[in-house]
Write an enzyme that holds these catalytic residues in place. Structure first.
Site, mmCIF file in Angstrom:
data_model
loop_
_atom_site.group_PDB
_atom_site.id
_atom_site.type_symbol
_atom_site.label_atom_id
_atom_site.label_comp_id
_atom_site.label_asym_id
_atom_site.label_seq_id
_atom_site.Cartn_x
_atom_site.Cartn_y
_atom_site.Cartn_z
ATOM 1 N N LYS A 229 0.850 -1.208 0.000
ATOM 2 C CA LYS A 229 0.000 0.000 0.000
ATOM 3 C C LYS A 229 0.880 1.251 0.000
ATOM 4 O O LYS A 229 1.898 1.303 0.704
ATOM 5 C CB LYS A 229 -0.889 -0.030 1.246
ATOM 6 C CG LYS A 229 -1.887 1.124 1.340
ATOM 7 C CD LYS A 229 -2.733 1.001 2.603
ATOM 8 C CE LYS A 229 -3.753 2.119 2.737
ATOM 9 N NZ LYS A 229 -4.534 2.001 3.994
ATOM 10 N N SER B 13 -9.463 2.119 3.314
ATOM 11 C CA SER B 13 -8.616 2.788 2.352
ATOM 12 C C SER B 13 -7.667 1.877 1.588
ATOM 13 O O SER B 13 -7.131 2.266 0.553
ATOM 14 C CB SER B 13 -7.815 3.879 3.057
ATOM 15 O OG SER B 13 -6.960 3.301 4.024
ATOM 16 N N SER C 76 -9.417 -0.198 7.556
ATOM 17 C CA SER C 76 -8.915 -0.135 6.176
ATOM 18 C C SER C 76 -8.287 -1.394 5.623
ATOM 19 O O SER C 76 -8.019 -1.453 4.422
ATOM 20 C CB SER C 76 -7.930 1.018 6.031
ATOM 21 O OG SER C 76 -8.650 2.219 5.929
#
Ligand code: GLN
Length: 492
Positions: A84, A159, A183
């Site tokens: 990420k 996210s 997330s």
């Protein structure tokens, strides 16, 4: 020829060890699938095709040079993964999905990523995220949203939506995510994959761009609990660079499995089944719990009375911490710099022009909650309620071993469903925020589909630092079910 992208982490590692294929074969297969699917999915903000192929070649050379009697090979040697874009990987861009970090190249590597590199992984690229991990849909990324591989009219969650979509579409077997308020778990649920949010302090946060420092955690998304465990094993543990990382020993997360769940006490919190939640979510989660009962677990309803405070408490504490953490992005030290008459102007123009509207909203909320005269009424009060929420969990874990609950009240939202209504979006996080506020670990995994064919996930939570029990329980469940093997046509 069999499609290497469809193999599990264990099969990939086994196939390379047996000489059936090389890391270069595997990495090329992942890169080819990424090239084919990225135009629809947009899971990645940066793809390092050359770097990945070189790393794979080096992994293959290392394996070829290995002789009986040498030190053992790194456990994940040659395994391609994605990271990420809020975790730094030295030499790669790190944008956090924000224009304010456009062009910023990470000067060092985050500890959990470095540990995986030491374990032999090949990093194929950086995945999309809501700006500074603030959001639940990836719609807040400054570089455009990621689409859900199950249905591209729907968000992948957020996210860590890029990581979830990349894993769901079988572009990579595993990807790192972060979970401050859901997330990892919520995008895992929306995309039909498995995701571990560790206990606070289980994994070092060094090299993670901070959002809410008392809530942030680094986890893994993969296609099964077992695949996630194989990767997570090598990230966890104390780190001198993060004073909040725990010195508790890291147990084995892939120990041999019991045949069933006999003796396991599962608590089902009544506050997690609320009016207005999508009926299919409740049904699939209750069916999965019934299946665990059939596998020998004892199931009892429990109560976590402070659950309804999670949204207001989190949306004070997280923005408060974010407003302090994001003060460093001033146009002087990182990323682009706008011009101005004087220094203050430069700050205003850079921050005003480069932060997106959700990030600005959080900074304003957080600054307000921390300001003189309001601190006690808002931030101080929220911290007190947080303690009460933590006590809810402490009490529950006196009578049960794991807590089973839905991950989100709905399946994947449509694009734009809540973009004009931030509060409605915050309410989507109601089931994931408590674990972060209490610091307990959570593991999300798929348990079926809704009537539109979108995946439904559930989560298990346990006492702090009992990730091993979560992995074990989910692995027993997945050994008996095949929801985690279903894959989207898009990715097929
Ligand atoms: N959706 C939550 C938020 O917007 C959680 C995000 C996260 O876990 N990073 O803050």
């Amino acid at each position: 020829m069999r499609d290497l992208c469809l193999l599990s982490v264990g099969e990939m590692l086994g196939g390379m060890a047996a000489g059936e294929f090389t890391s270069q074969d595997l990495t090329q297969a992942c890169l080819a699938r990424m090239a084919a699917l990225e135009p629809q999915i947009h899971a990645f903000l940066f793809i390092d095709a050359d770097g990945a192929v070189n790393a794979a070649r080096a992994a293959d050379a290392r394996r070829a040079a290995w002789r009986m009697g040498d030190d053992s090979l790194p456990p994940l040697l040659g395994l391609p993964i994605a990271v990420k874009d809020v975790l730094m990987v030295q030499g790669m861009p790190c944008t956090c999905g924000s224009k304010i970090l456009e062009g910023f190249i990470a000067p060092y590597t985050a500890t959990p990523v470095q540990r995986l590199l030491d374990a032999g992984v090949v990093i194929v690229g950086k995945t999309n995220t809501d700006e500074f991990a603030m959001g639940s849909s990836t719609e807040n990324s400054a570089y455009g949203p990621t689409r859900n591989p199950w249905n591209t009219a729907h968000v992948p969650g957020g996210s860590s939506g890029g990581s979830a979509a990349a894993v769901a579409a079988r572009m990579v077997p595993a990807a790192l995510g972060t979970d401050t308020g859901g997330s990892v778990r919520q995008p895992a649920s929306f995309c039909g994959v498995s995701g571990i949010k560790p206990s606070y302090g289980r994994v070092s946060r060094y090299g993670l761009v901070a959002y809410g420092s008392s809530l942030d955690s680094v986890g893994v998304l993969a296609r099964s609990a077992e695949d996630a465990a194989l990767v997570f094993q090598h990230m966890a543990g104390q780190d001198a660079m993060d004073a909040t990382s725990s010195d508790l020993q890291v147990p084995s997360y892939t120990a041999s499995l019991p045949q069933n769940l006999s003796g396991l006490r599962i608590g089902v919190p009544k506050e997690y089944f609320i009016d207005g939640m999508q009926p299919a979510v409740e049904q699939r989660v209750r069916e999965a719990i019934a299946q665990m009962e059939a596998l020998g677990a004892q199931v009892a309803e429990i109560s976590l009375p402070y659950t309804s405070y999670a949204v207001p408490v989190y949306y004070l504490i997280a923005p408060a911490e974010a407003s302090a953490n994001l003060a460093r992005f001033d146009g002087i030290r990182y990323g682009p710099r706008e011009t101005g008459e004087n220094l203050l102007d430069v700050y205003h123009h850079t921050r005003g022009g480069c932060f997106g509207s959700e990030v600005k909203r959080r900074i304003m909320l957080g600054t307000y909650a921390l300001s003189a005269g309001y601190y006690d009424a808002y931030y101080g009060q929220a911290q007190k309620v947080r303690t009460l929420m933590k006590r809810d969990y402490d009490k529950a874990f006196e009578i049960v071993d794991v807590i089973a609950a839905p991950v989100a009240p709905t399946t994947a939202l449509r694009f734009g469903q809540h973009t004009d209504d931030p509060l409605a979006m915050y309410l989507e996080d109601v089931f994931t925020l408590p674990a972060n506020l209490a610091g307990v670990p959570g593991l999300a995994f798929p348990v079926g589909f809704d009537t539109a064919g979108l995946p439904v996930g559930m989560q298990l939570m346990a006492k702090p630092f009992n990730e091993a029990l979560l992995f074990q329980t989910a692995r027993v469940f997945q050994a008996q079910t095949d929801w985690h093997r279903r894959m989207p046509e898009q990715g097929g």
